[in-house]
Design an enzyme around this catalytic site. Structure first.
Site, PDB file in Angstrom:
ATOM      1  N   ASP A  22       0.503  -1.425   0.129  1.00 15.59           N
ATOM      2  CA  ASP A  22      -0.104   0.148  -0.125  1.00 15.59           C
ATOM      3  C   ASP A  22       0.795   1.365  -0.171  1.00 15.59           C
ATOM      4  O   ASP A  22       1.707   1.330   0.693  1.00 15.59           O
ATOM      5  CB  ASP A  22      -0.602  -0.196   1.598  1.00 15.59           C
ATOM      6  CG  ASP A  22      -1.646  -1.233   1.805  1.00 15.59           C
ATOM      7  OD1 ASP A  22      -1.130  -2.175   0.925  1.00 15.59           O
ATOM      8  OD2 ASP A  22      -2.286  -1.236   2.351  1.00 15.59           O
ATOM      9  N   TRP A  81       1.878  -0.892   9.620  1.00 11.15           N
ATOM     10  CA  TRP A  81       0.816  -0.955   9.024  1.00 11.15           C
ATOM     11  C   TRP A  81       0.230   0.849   7.948  1.00 11.15           C
ATOM     12  O   TRP A  81       0.337   1.404   8.801  1.00 11.15           O
ATOM     13  CB  TRP A  81      -0.777  -2.141   9.289  1.00 11.15           C
ATOM     14  CG  TRP A  81       0.595  -3.451   8.931  1.00 11.15           C
ATOM     15  CD1 TRP A  81       1.666  -3.886   9.777  1.00 11.15           C
ATOM     16  CD2 TRP A  81      -0.303  -4.165   8.802  1.00 11.15           C
ATOM     17  NE1 TRP A  81       1.441  -4.913   9.374  1.00 11.15           N
ATOM     18  CE2 TRP A  81       0.330  -5.701   9.779  1.00 11.15           C
ATOM     19  CE3 TRP A  81      -2.130  -4.437   9.340  1.00 11.15           C
ATOM     20  CZ2 TRP A  81      -0.434  -6.743   9.957  1.00 11.15           C
ATOM     21  CZ3 TRP A  81      -2.682  -6.267   9.282  1.00 11.15           C
ATOM     22  CH2 TRP A  81      -1.529  -7.478   9.421  1.00 11.15           C
TER      23      TRP A  81
HETATM   24  N1  DQQ Z   1      -2.120  -3.989   4.210  1.00 12.99           N
HETATM   25  C1  DQQ Z   1      -3.174  -4.201   3.821  1.00 12.99           C
HETATM   26  C2  DQQ Z   1      -4.204  -2.540   5.010  1.00 12.99           C
HETATM   27  C3  DQQ Z   1      -2.854  -2.934   6.025  1.00 12.99           C
HETATM   28  C4  DQQ Z   1      -1.326  -3.071   5.375  1.00 12.99           C
HETATM   29  C5  DQQ Z   1      -3.959  -3.511   2.617  1.00 12.99           C
HETATM   30  C6  DQQ Z   1      -0.715  -4.245   6.011  1.00 12.99           C
HETATM   31  O1  DQQ Z   1      -5.125  -3.062   5.813  1.00 12.99           O
HETATM   32  O2  DQQ Z   1      -2.340  -2.087   7.369  1.00 12.99           O
HETATM   33  O3  DQQ Z   1      -3.555  -4.057   1.484  1.00 12.99           O
HETATM   34  O4  DQQ Z   1       0.775  -4.714   4.524  1.00 12.99           O
END
Ligand code: DQQ
Length: 547
Positions: A22, A81
């Site tokens: 992300d 995250w």
């Molecule tokens: N990736 C997810 C999120 C989380 C992150 C979405 C963890 O919900 O915070 O791709 O790498």
């Protein structure tokens, strides 16, 4: 392990190696664009997650910096995250992100720049009072994450939204704060849906003007608020937009829009965990999204890298107010080099031709306008497809299935004799709502590679245009970048990003074709295919201070 260079992107953002996911904390601050992103500093699979950091002055060339946020404290010892940045009225940026704490709970933490005079904001400080938001009693502590950028209401309080779930119900829960430190949950969620977990929510105002005011908040004057969520069950993103009442913190999506799986998507391909920011330098809202790989984890480990960011896109409300429209930021056009041009060329039904004159079509920006010569040849839309999604229809009628009007479009990343090719095309049916034609846009990678072990679904979206009204004309722009085919139909109404792994159509062996597999002739009224230079990715010369 050697990094496989043949399929690495030239102008889509990628770090030199390892896993990314992300985009996080995207923002513009004092002349610099910041892109943070989920990153595994140790390998090409998800894990050990930190916030990697890169900066740019033009969204094209990037300077890679050391990770900005990484586990240091009990409140994020098991991972840092996703989250967002907010620029406070006094000009201080603040990041809020999800920390995975010692008990594997998801909590929200803030971080502030250590030195505001560092133009790159390399170092971030996490106050000891973290976490600032912990899951309350009765909440799902392992599904409570990804805080949005905050916005300030007329009462001066900050608000933000966090994604969570209650059994199968996905929720965007609202929190308020006066000081960004003490946060209180609102009694009601901003919105919810029967779709499973909502990851990476985003909430922001739009208007039909691509240029936005610098305030970023606001309501009235045709302003709509967009709520986007990422569904971890399907790995697709959906959005609605509607009225947001600042006084009561109520969000009501427009009645014509569906929630969840039947709703509108930013992108009908491989595009996830996206996030927008307000670009005050250019008065626009810019969308970043992550595109993962479509090969196996084993292949990623062999390549030494996994994941790219899509080209940042300007995003706004279409003039008819029915959907959002996206367009690659204009800055990437600075990478355009030599180009090939085609004008007023008829492509007879069942034929194709090569767009020649490019040294390589592996890294290209193609803008094409097509005109269907005989819309009467359109096949009827099968009543069995009513209510079906575009992907189902496209799976039933791929690029090689002859049609009445279409499939017509591009074969990107094609090999000699086009044994490998990724088809991006339109197909037109008659008998849609109100007697209008149904226009489908597809990305069919089934012939994209001779390699096995690839995930090769067709991706598709409907295109909301009245093609009879446009005299049979429809536009397509496709950004080709070695293993990325990122397309924008009808000037950004329908977007599809796809990852493909040709074995022969690599580097200067990659070719570009126009094809027409329908009965009606199609005219290419004009087509410009530009070779694209590579973006400059450099690493920061300054030695980070010891930490
Ligand atoms: N990736 C997810 C999120 C989380 C992150 C979405 C963890 O919900 O915070 O791709 O790498």
């Amino acid at each position: 392990l050697a990094v496989d260079d043949g399929l690495r992107t030239g102008y889509h953002f990628q770090p030199p190696k390892h896993w990314i996911n992300d985009p996080n904390g995207v923002m513009y601050y004092k002349g610099v664009y910041h892109l943070f992103y989920q990153y595994n500093p140790k390998g090409a699979v998800w894990g050990n997650i930190v916030w990697a950091h890169a900066v740019s002055t033009d969204l094209v060339d990037w300077i890679m910096l050391p990770p900005a946020i990484y586990p240091t404290a009990p409140f994020d010892v098991n991972g840092c995250w996703s989250g967002s940045a907010t620029v406070l009225p006094d000009g201080t940026p603040v990041i809020m992100y999800t920390g995975i704490d010692g008990e594997n709970r998801q909590v929200q933490n803030v971080a502030y720049p250590k030195d505001l005079s560092d133009p790159y904001l390399r170092e971030w400080v996490k106050p000891d009072y973290n976490p600032v938001i912990a899951p309350g009693p009765g909440m799902n502590a392992t599904a409570f994450r990804d805080p949005t950028t905050a916005w300030q209401g007329p009462d001066g309080l900050w608000r933000l939204v966090i994604g969570t779930k209650d059994n199968h119900r996905g929720l965007a829960v609202l929190y308020r704060s006066r000081d960004f430190k003490r946060w209180a949950p609102a009694k009601r969620a901003l919105h919810s849906g029967d779709t499973g977990m909502w990851e990476c929510p985003d909430f922001y105002p739009v208007t039909t003007s691509p240029a936005v005011g610098s305030g970023g908040g606001g309501s009235g004057n045709g302003t709509k608020h967009v709520l986007k969520v990422s569904l971890d069950l399907t790995r697709f993103e959906y959005y609605t937009f509607g009225e947001y009442d600042h006084a009561t913190d109520t969000y009501v999506p427009d009645a014509a829009l569906a929630d969840g799986n039947d709703g509108l998507r930013y992108d009908y391909g491989n595009f996830y965990a996206s996030k927008t920011f307000l670009d005050t330098a250019k008065q626009r809202r810019v969308l970043w999204g992550w595109a993962n790989e479509s090969d196996s984890a084993t292949a990623d480990i062999r390549k030494g890298w996994a994941g790219v960011q899509a080209i940042p896109r300007k995003i706004w409300l279409s003039s008819d107010g029915k959907q959002l429209v996206q367009w690659p930021v204009a800055e990437i056009e600075s990478l355009r080099g030599a180009h090939a041009n085609v004008t007023d060329t008829l492509v007879a039904g069942g034929s194709h031709f090569e767009v020649t004159g490019l040294a390589s079509a592996a890294q290209a920006d193609v803008e094409a306008s097509f005109q269907v010569m005989d819309l009467d040849k359109a096949e009827p839309f099968d009543p069995a497809w009513r209510g079906a999604d575009a992907q189902t229809v496209c799976a039933a009628r791929g690029a090689d299935a002859r049609g009445g009007v279409g499939p017509f479009g591009l074969w990107a990343l094609a090999s000699d004799e086009h044994g490998e090719r990724t088809a991006v095309f339109f197909r037109v049916f008659k008998g849609g709502d109100g007697g209008k034609h149904v226009v489908l846009m597809c990305n069919d990678p089934s012939m994209s590679s001779h390699a096995d072990d690839l995930y090769k679904p067709t991706f598709a979206g409907f295109v909301d245009v009245d093609i009879a009204q446009t005299g049979g004309k429809i536009a397509l722009r496709t950004l080709i970048d070695h293993s990325v085919v990122e397309s924008f139909g009808a000037h950004g109404k329908t977007c599809i990003l796809s990852r493909v792994y040709p074995t022969k159509a690599v580097g200067d062996k990659a070719r570009l074709y126009v094809f027409n597999n329908g009965e009606s002739d199609v005219k290419v009224t004009h087509l410009n295919a530009y070779e694209m230079r590579s973006a400059k990715i450099t690493s920061d010369a300054v030695e980070p201070t010891k930490r």
